[in-house]
Motif scaffolding. Structure first.
Motif, PDB file in Angstrom:
ATOM      1  N   VAL A 276      32.623  27.622 -62.358  1.00  0.00           N
ATOM      2  CA  VAL A 276      32.074  27.909 -63.688  1.00  0.00           C
ATOM      3  C   VAL A 276      31.090  29.076 -63.654  1.00  0.00           C
ATOM      4  CG1 VAL A 276      30.687  26.935 -65.568  1.00  0.00           C
ATOM      5  CG2 VAL A 276      32.569  25.637 -64.608  1.00  0.00           C
ATOM      6  N   ARG A 277      30.298  29.186 -62.584  1.00  0.00           N
ATOM      7  CA  ARG A 277      29.324  30.286 -62.499  1.00  0.00           C
ATOM      8  C   ARG A 277      29.527  31.044 -61.195  1.00  0.00           C
ATOM      9  NH1 ARG A 277      27.455  29.598 -67.291  1.00  0.00           N
ATOM     10  NH2 ARG A 277      27.119  27.448 -67.833  1.00  0.00           N
ATOM     11  N   GLU A 278      29.245  32.314 -61.261  1.00  0.00           N
ATOM     12  CA  GLU A 278      29.435  33.165 -60.085  1.00  0.00           C
ATOM     13  C   GLU A 278      28.531  32.728 -58.934  1.00  0.00           C
ATOM     14  OE1 GLU A 278      28.765  37.269 -60.829  1.00  0.00           O
ATOM     15  OE2 GLU A 278      29.599  37.879 -58.909  1.00  0.00           O
ATOM     16  N   HIS A 279      27.314  32.301 -59.284  1.00  0.00           N
ATOM     17  CA  HIS A 279      26.346  31.929 -58.259  1.00  0.00           C
ATOM     18  C   HIS A 279      26.907  30.800 -57.368  1.00  0.00           C
ATOM     19  CE1 HIS A 279      22.526  31.246 -56.352  1.00  0.00           C
ATOM     20  NE2 HIS A 279      22.516  29.991 -56.758  1.00  0.00           N
ATOM     21  N   ALA A 280      27.461  29.745 -58.038  1.00  0.00           N
ATOM     22  CA  ALA A 280      28.012  28.611 -57.281  1.00  0.00           C
ATOM     23  C   ALA A 280      29.183  29.089 -56.420  1.00  0.00           C
ATOM     24  CB  ALA A 280      28.468  27.508 -58.230  1.00  0.00           C
ATOM     25  N   GLU A 281      29.989  30.011 -56.963  1.00  0.00           N
ATOM     26  CA  GLU A 281      31.153  30.507 -56.236  1.00  0.00           C
ATOM     27  C   GLU A 281      30.719  31.243 -54.967  1.00  0.00           C
ATOM     28  OE1 GLU A 281      34.362  31.580 -59.024  1.00  0.00           O
ATOM     29  OE2 GLU A 281      34.594  33.347 -57.763  1.00  0.00           O
ATOM     30  N   GLN A 282      29.686  32.074 -55.085  1.00  0.00           N
ATOM     31  CA  GLN A 282      29.213  32.820 -53.913  1.00  0.00           C
ATOM     32  C   GLN A 282      28.651  31.875 -52.858  1.00  0.00           C
ATOM     33  OE1 GLN A 282      30.187  35.727 -53.405  1.00  0.00           O
ATOM     34  NE2 GLN A 282      30.925  35.942 -55.485  1.00  0.00           N
ATOM     35  N   ARG A 283      27.946  30.830 -53.317  1.00  0.00           N
ATOM     36  CA  ARG A 283      27.415  29.841 -52.360  1.00  0.00           C
ATOM     37  C   ARG A 283      28.553  29.163 -51.611  1.00  0.00           C
ATOM     38  NH1 ARG A 283      24.695  25.722 -55.437  1.00  0.00           N
ATOM     39  NH2 ARG A 283      24.542  24.537 -53.521  1.00  0.00           N
ATOM     40  N   VAL A 284      29.642  28.853 -52.332  1.00  0.00           N
ATOM     41  CA  VAL A 284      30.788  28.209 -51.674  1.00  0.00           C
ATOM     42  C   VAL A 284      31.343  29.131 -50.588  1.00  0.00           C
ATOM     43  CG1 VAL A 284      33.184  27.469 -51.978  1.00  0.00           C
ATOM     44  CG2 VAL A 284      31.433  26.694 -53.584  1.00  0.00           C
ATOM     45  N   TYR A 285      31.567  30.402 -50.934  1.00  0.00           N
ATOM     46  CA  TYR A 285      32.099  31.328 -49.929  1.00  0.00           C
ATOM     47  C   TYR A 285      31.162  31.401 -48.713  1.00  0.00           C
ATOM     48  CZ  TYR A 285      35.877  33.179 -52.868  1.00  0.00           C
ATOM     49  OH  TYR A 285      37.010  33.310 -53.606  1.00  0.00           O
ATOM     50  N   GLY A 286      29.864  31.468 -48.969  1.00  0.00           N
ATOM     51  CA  GLY A 286      28.889  31.548 -47.872  1.00  0.00           C
ATOM     52  C   GLY A 286      28.952  30.299 -46.996  1.00  0.00           C
ATOM     53  N   ASN A 287      28.989  29.135 -47.631  1.00  0.00           N
ATOM     54  CA  ASN A 287      28.950  27.890 -46.859  1.00  0.00           C
ATOM     55  C   ASN A 287      30.278  27.602 -46.166  1.00  0.00           C
ATOM     56  OD1 ASN A 287      26.309  27.581 -47.528  1.00  0.00           O
ATOM     57  ND2 ASN A 287      26.678  26.166 -49.209  1.00  0.00           N
ATOM     58  N   VAL A 288      31.400  27.974 -46.813  1.00  0.00           N
ATOM     59  CA  VAL A 288      32.697  27.804 -46.126  1.00  0.00           C
ATOM     60  C   VAL A 288      32.756  28.791 -44.951  1.00  0.00           C
ATOM     61  CG1 VAL A 288      35.223  27.999 -46.345  1.00  0.00           C
ATOM     62  CG2 VAL A 288      33.912  26.882 -48.141  1.00  0.00           C
ATOM     63  N   GLY A 289      32.184  29.979 -45.140  1.00  0.00           N
ATOM     64  CA  GLY A 289      32.124  30.954 -44.045  1.00  0.00           C
ATOM     65  C   GLY A 289      31.371  30.380 -42.840  1.00  0.00           C
ATOM     66  N   ALA A 290      30.262  29.696 -43.113  1.00  0.00           N
ATOM     67  CA  ALA A 290      29.452  29.131 -42.017  1.00  0.00           C
ATOM     68  C   ALA A 290      30.203  28.029 -41.274  1.00  0.00           C
ATOM     69  CB  ALA A 290      28.144  28.583 -42.588  1.00  0.00           C
ATOM     70  N   LEU A 291      31.215  27.431 -41.909  1.00  0.00           N
ATOM     71  CA  LEU A 291      31.967  26.358 -41.235  1.00  0.00           C
ATOM     72  C   LEU A 291      32.783  26.876 -40.056  1.00  0.00           C
ATOM     73  CD1 LEU A 291      33.230  24.250 -44.308  1.00  0.00           C
ATOM     74  CD2 LEU A 291      31.363  23.710 -42.743  1.00  0.00           C
ATOM     75  N   SER A 292      33.014  28.204 -40.004  1.00  0.00           N
ATOM     76  CA  SER A 292      33.743  28.734 -38.831  1.00  0.00           C
ATOM     77  C   SER A 292      32.955  28.422 -37.558  1.00  0.00           C
ATOM     78  CB  SER A 292      33.985  30.237 -38.976  1.00  0.00           C
ATOM     79  OG  SER A 292      32.770  30.930 -38.900  1.00  0.00           O
TER      80      SER A 292
END
Ligand code: SF4
Length: 483
Positions: free
Chosen positions: A96-112
């Motif tokens: 719904v919001r860009e901010h939440a989307e960017q956080r998801v990408y950041g946190n999924v990135g950290a899962l590597s």
């Protein structure tokens, strides 16, 4: 409108009139059997298996995560509070919001990194972002360690998708646009002992021009009233005290059922259930918030005297560009109709600053609307374009600095109003539900109007109704002691 009693409804129900498909119970049973197969697979591995569920966005996502946890518990997973060392990580996303989307990408990135330290970790991404084609493509290409991706309409098939990943070793992407349905009988693991979410419907038909929800969550689908009421009855029996009925636009409830039922009817039926609980609901769309709904709110003691009624803009021209379906005047008329019935109702709302094409004068109209209504609290958003929505391509001449300055002005003024409204509670004694213990050791509680109180009292009071004497207030909260 002729209202049915629940008895009439059951007696006259004609499933041919229903537009929304229901997943056959046998299909849910099959998913539960697949849970048992996953459990059998995991039992062969040494040690118990753990899962971490990370949820972004709205209460609907929280409710979805509780069902995903239900499936995971049935598979034998225990839950932990961080991804490090978890055997399965499930990220339930929000678009719904860009901010939440960017956080998801950041946190999924950290899962590597967590996956590198724990080779067997299974990473799943679901929710609204996962339904978007460009997100699915990015996850496929740039996040090769993500194992399973599926959209919200396929939540009910999670066991099958996970089992496919575990048995084939291949990545699973199920992100196509499939028609939504209603699935009953999925187990639920609730996160709270006093508060509970109950979804009454899914999806949205409104197509506000800035919003992705109708594209990612599909058209409106109502649960059958007997299923909803049975769930509320079970929650009341289990001692839940604060029950929130959820839907993207609860006021549309029942339209796909093909009968003379609406949300006001459902709320009245829910309030008639025996038990010591309060009912809340969200979100209401102003164009569908009826006098009948306000009458039920005023008449039923179990319905909380509060309403979240998003206005989004104080300018009729901008509301039209947003495809909101009401004008400034008709919105204000709805607020007046509500306050005529419940004078001290707690009113909250959402507003978007800087919608494409909003002029300075139109922003001033938004400011004047908040002066006129005097909301108890306001969720204020700076417009961010969402991919694939009509608003993404609208001309947007206002410079970003001007939008930010307007946003800060609106925030500052609303904070003053919220502070003033909160200070008016000082000296009063308010009934409240104690719902937890804060980091500072004080209790946290909510009034019927959903105002937060930091409360001095014994930890044993969590889960009970108390009377709080309010001694101080800030913009965001009240402070007091148990009377
Ligand atoms: Fe989005 Fe509008 Fe539906 Fe709300 S009512 S979910 S803003 S489309």
């Amino acid at each position: 409108m002729v209202y049915y009693t629940l008895y009439d409804y059951v007696k006259t129900e004609d499933t041919a009139l229903r537009q929304t498909p229901t997943i056959p119970p046998a299909d849910i049973e099959r998913q539960l059997t697949l849970c048992d197969q996953v459990r059998a697979l995991l039992d062969r591995a040494p040690g118990g298996k753990t899962a971490f569920v990370d949820t972004y966005g709205c209460q609907q996502n929280e409710a979805d995560s509780e069902r995903l946890r239900g499936y995971l518990a049935r598979m034998g997973y225990r839950f932990q509070d961080e991804p490090e060392g978890a055997d399965l990580v499930l990220v339930n996303t929000c678009a719904v919001r860009e901010h939440a989307e960017q956080r998801v990408y950041g946190n999924v990135g950290a899962l590597s990194h967590t996956k590198r330290r724990h080779r067997g970790q299974v990473i799943c991404v679901c929710g609204c972002m996962a339904r978007q084609d460009h997100v699915a493509a990015r996850l496929r290409q740039s996040f090769p360690y993500v194992d399973l991706v599926f959209g919200p309409q396929l939540l009910w098939r999670f066991p099958e998708l996970l089992l496919r990943r575990l048995t084939t070793g291949k990545r699973v992407f199920e992100t196509d646009d499939v028609p939504g349905a209603v699935a009953e009988g999925i187990p639920v693991v609730r996160q709270d002992r006093t508060k509970a979410w109950v979804s009454v419907m899914y999806g949205c038909n409104n197509f506000c021009t800035y919003c992705v929800v109708p594209y990612v969550r599909g058209r409106e689908r109502s649960r059958r009233p007997e299923d909803i009421l049975a769930e509320i009855r079970d929650l009341a029996r289990a001692g839940y005290k604060d029950i929130t009925l959820l839907g993207q636009n609860v006021n549309s409830y029942g339209r796909d059922l093909g009968l003379d039922l609406d949300f006001a009817w459902l709320l009245e039926q829910a309030a008639a259930i025996e038990g010591d609980f309060l009912l809340r609901f969200m979100t209401s769309h102003p164009k569908d918030a009826s006098d009948r709904l306000f009458d039920v709110m005023a008449a039923c003691g179990k319905v909380a005297p509060c309403l979240h009624l998003p206005f989004q803009s104080g300018s009729t021209r901008v509301l039209k560009a947003m495809n909101r379906g009401y004008t400034r005047e008709s919105y204000l008329e709805r607020v007046a109709a509500l306050r005529a019935r419940i004078p001290d109702v707690v009113l909250t709302s959402d507003v978007i600053v800087g919608f494409p094409g909003e002029t300075q004068d139109e922003f001033e109209e938004t400011l004047s609307l908040i002066e006129q209504v005097r909301y108890d609290a306001l969720f204020t958003f700076l417009f961010s374009p969402r991919r694939g929505t009509p608003a993404e391509t609208l001309p947007d001449p206002m410079p970003p600095e001007q939008k930010k300055a307007n946003f800060q002005r609106l925030l500052a003024r609303q904070n003053e109003i919220s502070g003033e409204k909160h200070r008016a509670y000082i000296g009063k004694v308010l009934p409240c539900l104690v719902d937890g213990v804060g980091a500072d050791g004080r209790l946290t509680a909510r009034t019927a109007g959903n105002r937060l109180i930091h409360l001095t009292g014994e930890a044993g009071l969590v889960g009970t109704w108390q009377r709080a004497r309010i001694e101080d207030a800030s913009t965001w909260a009240l402070f007091g002691r148990v009377e």
